[in-house]
Design an enzyme around this catalytic site. Structure first.
Site, PDB file in Angstrom:
ATOM      1  N   ARG A   1     115.801 108.776 -10.672  1.00 12.92           N
ATOM      2  CA  ARG A   1     116.597 108.466  -9.486  1.00 12.92           C
ATOM      3  C   ARG A   1     117.393 109.660  -8.984  1.00 12.92           C
ATOM      4  O   ARG A   1     117.449 109.902  -7.776  1.00 12.92           O
ATOM      5  CB  ARG A   1     117.556 107.296  -9.790  1.00 12.92           C
ATOM      6  N   THR A   2     118.025 110.414  -9.875  1.00 14.32           N
ATOM      7  CA  THR A   2     118.833 111.547  -9.426  1.00 14.32           C
ATOM      8  C   THR A   2     117.959 112.594  -8.749  1.00 14.32           C
ATOM      9  O   THR A   2     118.260 113.059  -7.648  1.00 14.32           O
ATOM     10  CB  THR A   2     119.596 112.172 -10.602  1.00 14.32           C
TER      11      THR A   2
ATOM     12  N   LYS B   1     110.248 129.585 -22.959  1.00 14.29           N
ATOM     13  CA  LYS B   1     110.126 130.973 -23.392  1.00 14.29           C
ATOM     14  C   LYS B   1     111.454 131.572 -23.848  1.00 14.29           C
ATOM     15  O   LYS B   1     111.508 132.738 -24.224  1.00 14.29           O
ATOM     16  CB  LYS B   1     109.555 131.814 -22.251  1.00 14.29           C
TER      17      LYS B   1
ATOM     18  N   ARG C   1     120.201 119.638 -13.933  1.00 10.46           N
ATOM     19  CA  ARG C   1     120.461 118.737 -15.052  1.00 10.46           C
ATOM     20  C   ARG C   1     120.103 119.479 -16.321  1.00 10.46           C
ATOM     21  O   ARG C   1     119.045 120.130 -16.399  1.00 10.46           O
ATOM     22  CB  ARG C   1     119.651 117.446 -14.938  1.00 10.46           C
TER      23      ARG C   1
ATOM     24  N   HIS D   1     128.495 113.360 -14.888  1.00  9.04           N
ATOM     25  CA  HIS D   1     127.480 113.168 -13.850  1.00  9.04           C
ATOM     26  C   HIS D   1     128.240 112.836 -12.557  1.00  9.04           C
ATOM     27  O   HIS D   1     128.242 111.693 -12.098  1.00  9.04           O
ATOM     28  CB  HIS D   1     126.538 112.025 -14.252  1.00  9.04           C
TER      29      HIS D   1
END
Length: 352
Positions: A81-82, A110, A132, A165
Site C-alpha cells: 500500500r505505501t 552488494k 523504506r 511511519h
C-alpha cells in the site's frame, strides 16, 4: 544555475516563505522523517490541501504540477500500500517515478550503505526519495547525510523498522479528521502489537498535538507500547491508559485502531509463540464492533492477519478501506508541497 520544474524556481528559493512542517534531530523541511516534525497548524493545513486534491485530481485524472520532478521509491523492505499509493500520487501529479523493491535492490545486496545509495541517487539528480528500510532512523540518517550537498533531494520516511511511519500516521489522522471534523477531545484505542508496530508510534506522536485527546493502549504484556512514547505523551499532557480488555476499550472509544502482531520483528521463537497466543484475545469481532458507539470507527493500517474478522467489513464502523484511499491524497499533498509549493499555496488560497 537553479534547477526549475515547470518554470518554477528551485526548492531552496521557493521554500523560504513558509515552513510546511518543522525539524527533528537537526533535519527539517522539505525532509519528512518523523511525526514530531508536525504541529497542529501544519497538520490542519495538510488536511485541507488533501481535501482540495480529492476534488481537483479524482480517480482517472492527471495534472502536470510536478512535471520535471523525479521521484525515487526505494523500498528495501516489502511494501504494497505505501509503495503503491506513492506511485499513484506521483503519477497523478505528473512526476517521473522510479521504483525499486527488495528483490531488485542489488546495490544493497552488494553491500552499499543507505547513505551511499542516497548520495548516488542525488548524483543522478532525483528530486524526492521515498524510502523504506529495516533500520530505525534510516531516512533521518540519509537526509542528514544529504543535507551537506548542494540542492539535495527531499527524503520521505516510508517506514523505518520498528521506528516510525509518519506518512501512514498522516493518512490515519486525516481519516479521523474527515470522519469527526475534529481531533480534539477524541478517545483513540490502539490495539495489538504496540511494541513493534511503527504506525501506532507515529500516530501517538501526532495525536499529542491536539487538545483533550485520550489514548487507550490495548495489548498483551508481550506487546506494550514503548516507554519512550509514553514519556513523550506525559511531557505533552496527553492522558493515556493501558488495558488488555478490548471490549471495554472499544465501548468507550471514538476510534479503535487495530494492528497485526509483528511476528517478523521478533527473533525469539518462544516470544513469537506467546505473542500469537495472546493476540487471540485482541480480535475485533462483529459482536465487539456492535458494542461500539454508533459514531465510532474501526481502522487498520493493513495488512491484517486474524485481528479483524472479515464479517466486520460490512459494519458501518469499518473505515479501513476508506483509510487506504486517503493514503493517495495525503501523499499527493506531501509531494505537491515539496515539489511545487507555489501550486499548493494557490490551491489552498482558492479553497479559502
Amino acid at each position: 544555475m537553479a534547477k526549475t520544474w515547470n518554470g518554477l524556481e528551485t526548492k531552496e528559493v521557493m521554500m523560504t516563505n513558509q515552513k510546511w512542517w518543522g525539524d527533528y534531530e537537526g533535519v527539517g523541511f522539505p525532509n519528512l522523517v518523523a511525526s514530531q516534525q508536525f504541529d497542529k497548524e501544519h497538520l490542519l493545513t495538510l488536511f485541507q490541501l488533501s481535501k482540495v486534491l480529492k476534488r481537483n485530481v479524482p480517480k482517472g485524472t492527471r495534472q502536470d504540477w510536478l512535471k520535471g520532478c523525479t521521484c525515487l521509491n526505494l523500498f528495501s523492505e516489502p511494501s504494497t500500500r505505501t509503495r503503491g499509493s506513492n506511485e499513484m500520487s506521483e503519477g497523478r501529479l505528473g512526476a517521473a517515478k522510479i521504483s525499486f523493491d527488495n528483490d531488485q535492490f542489488s546495490s544493497a545486496v552488494k553491500g552499499e550503505s543507505k547513505t551511499d545509495a542516497g548520495l548516488a541517487w542525488h548524483a543522478m539528480e532525483v528530486d524526492i526519495i521515498v524510502m523504506r528500510h529495516k533500520d530505525e532512523n534510516a531516512a533521518l540518517d540519509v537526509a542528514r547525510c544529504l543535507s551537506h550537498e548542494e540542492n539535495p533531494p527531499a527524503v520521505i520516511n516510508g517506514g523505518d523498522g520498528k521506528g516510525q511511519h509518519p506518512t501512514q500516521a498522516l493518512l490515519d489522522l486525516f481519516t479521523i479528521f474527515e470522519r469527526f471534523e475534529k481531533i480534539d477531545n477524541l478517545t483513540i484505542a490502539m490495539v495489538g502489537d504496540l511494541l513493534r508496530g511503527r504506525t501506532v508510534r507515529s500516530l501517538a506522536y501526532m495525536l499529542s498535538k491536539f487538545t483533550g485527546v485520550k489514548i487507550i493502549f490495548v495489548s498483551s504484556r508481550f506487546s506494550k507500547m514503548g516507554q519512550d512514547v509514553k514519556d513523550y505523551l506525559n511531557e505533552h499532557g496527553v492522558i493515556w491508559s493501558e488495558t488488555e480488555n478490548l471490549v471495554e476499550a472499544a465501548r468507550q472509544s471514538d476510534v479503535v485502531y487495530m494492528t497485526r502482531p509483528q511476528l517478523e520483528r521478533e527473533r525469539n521463537l518462544i516470544k513469537r509463540w506467546l505473542m500469537r497466543r495472546a493476540n487471540r484475545n485482541l480480535t475485533m469481532t462483529k459482536i465487539i464492533a456492535e458494542q461500539m458507539p454508533m459514531s465510532s470507527i474501526i481502522m487498520h493500517p493493513f495488512p491484517r492477519n486474524e485481528e479483524i474478522e472479515t464479517d466486520v467489513d460490512s459494519n458501518e464502523r469499518a473505515w479501513y478501506f476508506w483509510q487506504m484511499r486517503n493514503g493517495v491524497y495525503i501523499r499527493m499533498a506531501i509531494m505537491l508541497i515539496i515539489g511545487n509549493p507555489t501550486k499548493a499555496k494557490e490551491l489552498l488560497a482558492q479553497a479559502g
